[in-house]
Design a protein around this motif. Structure first.
Motif, PDB file in Angstrom:
ATOM      1  N   TYR A 225       4.530   9.781  10.627  1.00  0.00           N
ATOM      2  CA  TYR A 225       3.685   8.739  10.040  1.00  0.00           C
ATOM      3  C   TYR A 225       2.226   8.935  10.421  1.00  0.00           C
ATOM      4  CZ  TYR A 225       2.214   4.061   8.591  1.00  0.00           C
ATOM      5  OH  TYR A 225       1.589   3.008   7.981  1.00  0.00           O
TER       6      TYR A 225
ATOM      7  N   ARG B 226      -9.974   7.854   2.468  1.00  0.00           N
ATOM      8  CA  ARG B 226     -10.532   6.510   2.278  1.00  0.00           C
ATOM      9  C   ARG B 226     -11.868   6.357   3.016  1.00  0.00           C
ATOM     10  NH1 ARG B 226      -5.095   2.592   2.455  1.00  0.00           N
ATOM     11  NH2 ARG B 226      -4.075   3.617   0.683  1.00  0.00           N
TER      12      ARG B 226
ATOM     13  N   SER C  55       6.889   3.477   4.614  1.00  0.00           N
ATOM     14  CA  SER C  55       6.208   4.679   4.132  1.00  0.00           C
ATOM     15  C   SER C  55       7.195   5.837   4.008  1.00  0.00           C
ATOM     16  CB  SER C  55       5.078   5.030   5.100  1.00  0.00           C
ATOM     17  OG  SER C  55       4.537   6.272   4.799  1.00  0.00           O
TER      18      SER C  55
ATOM     19  N   ASP D 150       0.879  -1.168   0.000  1.00  0.00           N
ATOM     20  CA  ASP D 150       0.000   0.000   0.000  1.00  0.00           C
ATOM     21  C   ASP D 150       0.920   1.221   0.000  1.00  0.00           C
ATOM     22  OD1 ASP D 150      -1.589   2.194   0.733  1.00  0.00           O
ATOM     23  OD2 ASP D 150      -2.958   0.928   1.897  1.00  0.00           O
ATOM     24  N   MET D 151       1.000   1.904  -1.126  1.00  0.00           N
ATOM     25  CA  MET D 151       1.993   2.974  -1.274  1.00  0.00           C
ATOM     26  C   MET D 151       1.691   4.168  -0.357  1.00  0.00           C
ATOM     27  SD  MET D 151       4.218   1.857  -3.486  1.00  0.00           S
ATOM     28  CE  MET D 151       5.073   3.185  -4.343  1.00  0.00           C
ATOM     29  N   ASP D 152       0.450   4.317   0.057  1.00  0.00           N
ATOM     30  CA  ASP D 152       0.096   5.431   0.948  1.00  0.00           C
ATOM     31  C   ASP D 152       0.450   5.143   2.404  1.00  0.00           C
ATOM     32  OD1 ASP D 152      -0.937   6.930  -1.113  1.00  0.00           O
ATOM     33  OD2 ASP D 152      -2.957   6.106  -0.865  1.00  0.00           O
ATOM     34  N   THR D 153       0.386   3.871   2.794  1.00  0.00           N
ATOM     35  CA  THR D 153       0.551   3.550   4.210  1.00  0.00           C
ATOM     36  C   THR D 153       1.810   2.737   4.502  1.00  0.00           C
ATOM     37  OG1 THR D 153      -0.673   1.475   4.031  1.00  0.00           O
ATOM     38  CG2 THR D 153      -1.964   3.462   4.507  1.00  0.00           C
ATOM     39  N   GLY D 154       2.422   2.159   3.470  1.00  0.00           N
ATOM     40  CA  GLY D 154       3.586   1.313   3.696  1.00  0.00           C
ATOM     41  C   GLY D 154       3.237  -0.067   4.234  1.00  0.00           C
ATOM     42  N   ILE D 155       1.981  -0.409   4.206  1.00  0.00           N
ATOM     43  CA  ILE D 155       1.584  -1.738   4.696  1.00  0.00           C
ATOM     44  C   ILE D 155       1.796  -2.779   3.595  1.00  0.00           C
ATOM     45  CG2 ILE D 155      -0.424  -3.146   5.321  1.00  0.00           C
ATOM     46  CD1 ILE D 155      -1.284  -0.942   7.177  1.00  0.00           C
TER      47      ILE D 155
ATOM     48  N   LYS E   5       0.698  11.810   8.496  1.00  0.00           N
ATOM     49  CA  LYS E   5       0.435  11.461   7.099  1.00  0.00           C
ATOM     50  C   LYS E   5      -0.800  10.552   6.994  1.00  0.00           C
ATOM     51  CE  LYS E   5       1.994   9.017   3.096  1.00  0.00           C
ATOM     52  NZ  LYS E   5       2.828   8.010   2.492  1.00  0.00           N
ATOM     53  N   ILE E   6      -0.847   9.550   7.866  1.00  0.00           N
ATOM     54  CA  ILE E   6      -1.907   8.546   7.776  1.00  0.00           C
ATOM     55  C   ILE E   6      -3.279   9.164   8.081  1.00  0.00           C
ATOM     56  CG2 ILE E   6      -2.788   6.396   8.780  1.00  0.00           C
ATOM     57  CD1 ILE E   6      -0.384   6.132   6.818  1.00  0.00           C
TER      58      ILE E   6
ATOM     59  N   LEU F 117      -5.640   2.379  11.097  1.00  0.00           N
ATOM     60  CA  LEU F 117      -4.437   1.749  10.596  1.00  0.00           C
ATOM     61  C   LEU F 117      -3.768   1.021  11.747  1.00  0.00           C
ATOM     62  CD1 LEU F 117      -1.940   2.633   8.019  1.00  0.00           C
ATOM     63  CD2 LEU F 117      -1.030   2.060  10.277  1.00  0.00           C
TER      64      LEU F 117
ATOM     65  N   PRO G  67       5.392  -0.508   8.578  1.00  0.00           N
ATOM     66  CA  PRO G  67       4.687   0.531   7.825  1.00  0.00           C
ATOM     67  C   PRO G  67       5.295   1.927   7.967  1.00  0.00           C
ATOM     68  CG  PRO G  67       3.111  -0.992   8.784  1.00  0.00           C
ATOM     69  CD  PRO G  67       4.461  -1.392   9.307  1.00  0.00           C
TER      70      PRO G  67
END
Lengths: 759, 288
Positions: B265, B276, A746, A619-624, B268-269, B184, A742
Motif C-alpha cells: 500500500y 497529486r 485499495s 477514492d479509487m487510488d487510495t481506498g479512502i 502504491k500510495i 495519506l 484504505p
C-alpha cells in the motif's frame, strides 16, 4: 414525531447532570480520593500464552513504600459452573482467573500480580522487582485457527458443549448452538437465486473515554466501601462478594459519573484487586488503568467469522437462510454468539432457517459486552447478502426488505413471536426520508441496511421522596450513561403533574436503594422508568390519602390532576385543591413523610428496529472512503427526551462507522497488541463525519405506560453493511472483511481491476 | 520518577554550552509535543531540559535576500499566521501545519519535528523538497546542513553531541516556482502519515525546469528522490513523465509492514501522492 400528547414527556429539557459535566465539577472514578490512600498498580503478562511456574515477590515486598502485593493465590478458587452473580450468569472460575491469572497467562496484558504502594513511582518500581517464571506456550489469535484440531489449547478441561456425543478431547470451541425454523434444505430447493458468502470482523473496543478506575477502603471490622466507574454497581458488588467471599451487606459500592461504557463496564477488573490490596494494606487503595491497559486487558467485543447463504424467489421473497457464526470469546468462554445468532435474521419473516453458532476461545482479552453484543457481526454479513440479493434481482434494497419484513405475529427462528413492532414503519420512513428521496450525487453511492435488538427489562428498584416543600427526589440505581436521569425525571414530572425542574433524579449507591440490574441492553428508560413511574404513583396514592384525610372523605373521592389533589366530583364536596407543596408541608400532621417505592422485574421490553442510509465516495487510488451523508431511522417507541434519543442514534452510527472503516486490533507474531492507543486504534474523529441525521419513528411499546422501547443498541448494528453496500455500489467490489480500511479496500479494488494495479 | 534540571537560556551560545556540558543527558525543549509525551511514556529520561523558546534567533521568522529563515522553535501556529511565508512557501507551511492538532500547532515546531527524526514527520519531506538548509551550532561553531542529512534513522539524528538546530533556511527560488505537500492518513486528522510526499518545482512556460521530490514514511528516513525529479525536469509534466516520476517514487520506497500500512500500500500510495502533489505545485507555480 408524534403530536404533543404529554406536558413533559417528549420535550427537550436540560439534563440534571449537564451543568456539572460542562463545568468539570462532575466526579468520575479517578476523581475520588481518601486520606492515606495508596496507589495500586498491576503487573501484566508480556506473553500471549504461558504457564506461570512461579511468582517471586520477595524483592518487591522489601522495597520501602510497598504496603501490599497480591497474586492469583490471594483469590479463592471458584466453582467451574454458571452461577448467578448480581443476576448475571457467569462462570466464576473464569472470572477470578481473568482478574488475576492463576496457573496460566492467557493473553498479553493478563494481570499476574498487583501492588499497593505509597506513590506511583514506588508501585512501578515494585512491579519491576516481581519475578515471574513463565513457560511460553504456542498461542492462537484467529478464531478459525483456534477452531482447528491442532490449535494450541487454552483450557485443558474445556469440552465443546452442545455436541452429541459429548467430546472426550479438549477444544477451544466452548459451545455449539443451533436454531432452526422450517426446513432450510427444502427452502433452498424452492429458491431461484442463492447467494452465499463468508465474512469476517475484527475485535473492536468500546472506546470509552474514561479508563477503568476504582478506590477501595476496607475497614478492620470487615466492612468495605468502593467507588468505581461502572454500568452496574450492584453487579460489581455481586462479583466482588463472590470473588472475595464477602457478604453483600458488608460491601457498599458507589458509582461515579461514568465516562462512557457501551457495555464494557458491566464486568470487574480492578475492583476486586483494589479491595484485596486495601484489606492487606489496611489503607485505602486507588487504581486507575492507563489507556494502554484498557486496550490490552479490558474487553473488546468479539471478532467473528460469519457464513451466510440466502435463497430467494425472483419476486424477492426470501425462502431460506443458512447462517453460521463463530465468535471469539477471548481467553475465556462467553462470547455474545447467542444474541448474534438470534439477531442475525430477526428483521425477516423467512419460513426456513438454520443458524449455527460457535463460541471460541483464543489468546486475546476476554470479550465484554459492546452495544447490541454480537448483533452487528452477524448483521454485517446477513445485511450485505440481502443487498447482494437486491442487486441481483434488480429490486430497491428498501423494497426488498419491506417485502420480507418481520411484523406483528412473525415467529422468529429462536422461538419468540413478535408483538407490536415497527420495522415496516421504519423502512417506510427511511424510504420517505429526505435523504433517500434525494438523488445520489455524481461520483457517490448509496447503501442501506437494517438492524434488530431485543431490548431488555429485568430487575429495577426506585423511590420517589417528597420533600418538605413539595419538590421530589427520584432515586434509582442505574448509572446514567445516556441521559437516563433526564428521562426518568421527565416521566416522574409527567406523573406528578409538576414542573420538571421540581424533580431531581439521583443515582444511589448499593446501600441506598434496592437492587438494580446493570445499565445495559437498553433497559433503563424502559424498566427503571417503569419502577420510577410506579414509585411516583405510590407517592401519589399516599398524597391522595392525605388529602382524603384532611377533607375527611373516602380516598376514592380524591383524584390527582396537574400536581394537586382535587375532589373527584362535586358529590364528594366542595374543597379547594391541595397542591403537592401544601400536602408536603402538612405531611407530619397527616401521617408522616411521603415516600413512594417500587421494585419490579420488568417484562415486555419492546424490540427495536433501525434502518440506516449512507451516501459515500471512494477514492479509487487510495481506498479512502468519505462519508458524505448519513441518516439513522429507528422505531424508538416513544422518545421521552428526543435529544438524547437522537444522541443514541448518532453515537451508535458513529461507532459503527469506525467499526466499518478503520477500527481493529493488530497483533504481531508473538500475539502482542500493536495498537493499544487512540493514535493507531482509529476511532473516527469529528472531521471524518458528516452530521448524522436522524428520523425517530414512534410505534409505542404497549407494555409501557409511555410506550418506551430501548434505543441504545440498534444504531450500532446497520452501519457496517450500509457502508459495505455503498462501497460495493461505488466500486463494484463487495468487501467481505472488516475493517474496510484504505489498505484493504485499495488492495481489493486493485485485485478486481488489474489495470489499475499496474498504475 | 524522573527528575530533570530545567534551563531556559536566552542565547544559542548558552544553550549549546548547556547541551555540551550535559554529558549526553540534555534534551532540547522547543514545543515539547514529542519530548514531553516521550517522557511521560518513559521513553526519554533526560537529566537536563534546555528550553530554547527564549532565544530570539530560534523563535523568529526572517526574510533576507529572498531567503526565508525560520527559527527552529517557531510554532506551527505562528508559521500559519505569517502571510509572507505562507505566500512564498505554501507547501512547506501546509506540511508544518499538518503536525498534530490545532492545539499541538500552538506549540509544535519545525525544528522539533525534524530533530524527533520520525520517518513520518510531516514537515520534513516538504523541507527537503524545498532544499531547506539547517543552521546547526555546536561546541565547534556553526555549520550549514541540508535538511535531509539531519535524520539518521527512526529517532536518531546526525547531530554531534552538544549540537542543536538553530534555524531552517528556505533558499530563494525563481519566479514560476511552486511547492506542495500531501500525506495519506486513514482519518482526516489526528493521525500519522502512512506516506508523505513533498514536491517543489519551477516552470518556464509549460516546461518543468527544476524539481525536487521527497517522500516520508516509506524508509527509515525521509528520502530525497532524485530519479523522480529527473523524470519531471525537462518535461511538460505530461502523463508519461508523471508516470515515470511516480514509478521512480515507488522504486525508491523501502517501507515496512506495520500497524499504519503495508509495504504494497505504501509503495502504491507514494506514486499516487507524487502525481497529486505535482499537480498542486504546478498550479501554484503557474501563479507565481
Amino acid at each position: 414525531m408524534s403530536a404533543q400528547r404529554y406536558k413533559w414527556v417528549g420535550t427537550r429539557q436540560n439534563r440534571p447532570d449537564g451543568a456539572d459535566k460542562v463545568t468539570g465539577r462532575a466526579r468520575f472514578a479517578a476523581d475520588f480520593n481518601l486520606p492515606g490512600e495508596l496507589v495500586g498498580k498491576v503487573l501484566r503478562s508480556p506473553h500471549a500464552h504461558a504457564n506461570i511456574r512461579s511468582i517471586d515477590t520477595t524483592a518487591a515486598a522489601r522495597l520501602p513504600g510497598v504496603k501490599a502485593i497480591v497474586t492469583g493465590a490471594d483469590f479463592p478458587e471458584q466453582p467451574d459452573q454458571l452461577l448467578p452473580a448480581g443476576e448475571m450468569q457467569v462462570n466464576l472460575r473464569d472470572v477470578t482467573r481473568n482478574i488475576m491469572a492463576k496457573e496460566k497467562a492467557l493473553y498479553e496484558g493478563h494481570a499476574v500480580a498487583a501492588v499497593a504502594a505509597t506513590t506511583a513511582a514506588v508501585a512501578a518500581e515494585a512491579l519491576s522487582l516481581i519475578k515471574v517464571d513463565y513457560e511460553i506456550l504456542p498461542h492462537v489469535i484467529d478464531v478459525r485457527e483456534a477452531m482447528k484440531d491442532n490449535a494450541p489449547v487454552l483450557h485443558a478441561h474445556m469440552r465443546t458443549e452442545g455436541v452429541k456425543p459429548a467430546p472426550d478431547k479438549p477444544s477451544n470451541i466452548a459451545k455449539r448452538l443451533e436454531f432452526a425454523k422450517g426446513d432450510a434444505d427444502a427452502g433452498f430447493a424452492q429458491a431461484e437465486v442463492v447467494i452465499e458468502r463468508e465474512f469476517t470482523t475484527e475485535p473492536v473496543h468500546q472506546g470509552y473515554i474514561e479508563p477503568h478506575a476504582a478506590l477501595a477502603s476496607a475497614s478492620e471490622d470487615g466492612q468495605v466501601q468502593l467507588w468505581t466507574t461502572t454500568q452496574g454497581h450492584f453487579q460489581v458488588r455481586g462479583f466482588c462478594c463472590r470473588l472475595l467471599d464477602l457478604e453483600t451487606a458488608q460491601l457498599r459500592v458507589t458509582p461515579s459519573e461514568i465516562g462512557g461504557g457501551f457495555g464494557g463496564k458491566t464486568v470487574v477488573y480492578l475492583e476486586p484487586l483494589a479491595i484485596r490490596l486495601s484489606q492487606r494494606a489496611g489503607r485505602p487503595v486507588k487504581m486507575v488503568m492507563s489507556r494502554e491497559e484498557v486496550m490490552r486487558a479490558s474487553g473488546p467485543t468479539s471478532g467473528g467469522h460469519v457464513k451466510v447463504k440466502l435463497g430467494a424467489r425472483k419476486d424477492g421473497s426470501i425462502v431460506a437462510a443458512d447462517v453460521t457464526v463463530a465468535l471469539q470469546a477471548g481467553a475465556f468462554a462467553g462470547s455474545p454468539v447467542g444474541p448474534s445468532c438470534m439477531c442475525s435474521l430477526a428483521c425477516y419473516d423467512i419460513d426456513n432457517i438454520r443458524v449455527v453458532g460457535f463460541d471460541v476461545v483464543s489468546n486475546r482479552p476476554k470479550v465484554a459486552a459492546y452495544r447490541a453484543p454480537g448483533a452487528p457481526i452477524s448483521a454485517w454479513a446477513v445485511e450485505s447478502v440481502v443487498d447482494m440479493l437486491a442487486q441481483e434481482l434488480g429490486i430497491d434494497p428498501i423494497d426488498l426488505r419491506l417485502k420480507n419484513a418481520a411484523k406483528q405475529g412473525t415467529k422468529t427462528h429462536y422461538g419468540a413471536s413478535f408483538g407490536v413492532i415497527g420495522l415496516v414503519e421504519t423502512l417506510e420512513a427511511a424510504k420517505n426520508s429526505p435523504h433517500y428521496r434525494a438523488p445520489v450525487k455524481p461520483g457517490h453511492a448509496r447503501g442501506v441496511a437494517a438492524g434488530f435488538w431485543f431490548n431488555v427489562g429485568a430487575d429495577s428498584s426506585a423511590a420517589a421522596q417528597v420533600g418538605e416543600d413539595g419538590t421530589v427526589t427520584i432515586i434509582s440505581g442505574n448509572p446514567d450513561i445516556g441521559g437516563s436521569r433526564a428521562s426518568l425525571a421527565l416521566m416522574a414530572a409527567e406523573e406528578l403533574g409538576i414542573d420538571y425542574n421540581k424533580v431531581r433524579p439521583i443515582v444511589a449507591d448499593t446501600a441506598s436503594i434496592g437492587f438494580n440490574f446493570v445499565t445495559g441492553g437498553s433497559r433503563v428508560t424502559f424498566a427503571t422508568g417503569l419502577a420510577v413511574i410506579n414509585a411516583t404513583r405510590d407517592a401519589i396514592s399516599q398524597l391522595k390519602a392525605r388529602a382524603a384525610k384532611i377533607w375527611e372523605v373516602d380516598v376514592e373521592g380524591v383524584v390527582w390532576e396537574e400536581g394537586e389533589a382535587r375532589p373527584s366530583s362535586t358529590n364528594v364536596g366542595k374543597f379547594e385543591p391541595l397542591s403537592l407543596a401544601k400536602l408536603a408541608a402538612s405531611a407530619s400532621r397527616t401521617g408522616g413523610p411521603i415516600n413512594g417505592h417500587a421494585q419490579l422485574n420488568a417484562q415486555g421490553a419492546g424490540p427495536g428496529f433501525g434502518v440506516h442510509i449512507v451516501d459515500l465516495k471512494v477514492d479509487m487510488d487510495t481506498g479512502i472512503v468519505t462519508i458524505d451523508r448519513y441518516t439513522a431511522v429507528q422505531d424508538v417507541g416513544t422518545a421521552i427526551h428526543p435529544s438524547y434519543v437522537e444522541g443514541q442514534l448518532q453515537g451508535g452510527a458513529v461507532q459503527g462507522i469506525g467499526w466499518a472503516l478503520n477500527e481493529e486490533y493488530i497483533y504481531d507474531k508473538q500475539g502482542r497488541l500493536q495498537n493499544p492507543g487512540f493514535l493507531d486504534y482509529r476511532m473516527p474523529v469529528a472531521s471524518d463525519l458528516p452530521m448524522i441525521e436522524t428520523v425517530l419513528v414512534e410505534v409505542p411499546n404497549p407494555t409501557h405506560p409511555y410506550g418506551v422501547r430501548g434505543v441504545g443498541e440498534v444504531p450500532i448494528i446497520p452501519p457496517m453493511a450500509a457502508i459495505g453496500s455503498a462501497i460495493a455500489r461505488a466500486t463494484g467490489v463487495r468487501m467481505l472483511d472488516l475493517p474496510m480500511s484504505p489498505p484493504r479496500l485499495s488492495a481489493a479494488i486493485d485485485a478486481a481491476t488489474p489495470a489499475m494495479a499496474a498504475e | 520518577m524522573m527528575q530533570a534540571e530545567y534551563r531556559a537560556p536566552t542565547s544559542v551560545d548558552e544553550a549549546v554550552g548547556l547541551m555540551a556540558g550535559s554529558g549526553g543527558k540534555g534534551r532540547v525543549l522547543a514545543g515539547g509535543t514529542d519530548l514531553l509525551v516521550q517522557m511521560r511514556a518513559g521513553m526519554q529520561v533526560p537529566g537536563l531540559i534546555v528550553d530554547v523558546k527564549r532565544i530570539a534567533e530560534m523563535t523568529s521568522i526572517v526574510q533576507q535576500d529572498g531567503d526565508w529563515r525560520i527559527g527552529a522553535a517557531v510554532s506551527g501556529a505562528e508559521i500559519h499566521d505569517h502571510a509572507g511565508l505562507r505566500a512564498a512557501w505554501p507547501g512547506v507551511v501546509e506540511a508544518i501545519n499538518l503536525i498534530g492538532s490545532k492545539q499541538v500547532q500552538g506549540r509544535a515546531s519545525a525544528g522539533g519535528n525534524l530533530c524527533n527524526a520520525s520517518p513520518a514527520a510531516d514537515s520534513v519531506p516538504a523541507l527537503v523538497a524545498a532544499g531547506a538548509v539547517a543552521t546547526v551550532q555546536g561546541p565547534n561553531g556553526r555549520r550549514a546542513v541540508p535538511v535531509e542529512q539531519i535524520p539518521a534513522g527512526p529517532g536518531r539524528t546526525s547531530l554531534a553531541p552538544g549540537e542543536i538546530v538553530v534555524s531552517l533556511t528556505l533558499p530563494a527560488r525563481p519566479k514560476g516556482s511552486g511547492d506542495a505537500y500531501l500525506r495519506l492518513i486513514p482519518r482526516t486528522e489526528m493521525d500519522i502519515a502512512v506516506v508523505g510526499c513533498g514536491v517543489n518545482l519551477t516552470l518556464s512556460g509549460h516546461n518543468c525546469v527544476a524539481a525536487r521530490v521527497a517522500l516520508g514514511a516509506v524508509a527509515p528516513t525521509v528520502l530525497l528522490v532524485e530519479a523522480a525529479a529527473k523524470a519531471l525536469i525537462g518535461s511538460t509534466l505530461d502523463p508519461a513523465s508523471l508516470e515515470a516520476a511516480a514509478a521512480a517514487c515507488r522504486a525508491a520506497c523501502k517501507p515496512i509492514d506495520d500497524k499504519r500500512g503495508t509495504i504494497v500500500y505504501r509503495t502504491k500510495i507514494a506514486g499516487v501522492l507524487l502525481k497529486r502533489a505535482v499537480a498542486i505545485a504546478a498550479q501554484r507555480a503557474g501563479k507565481h
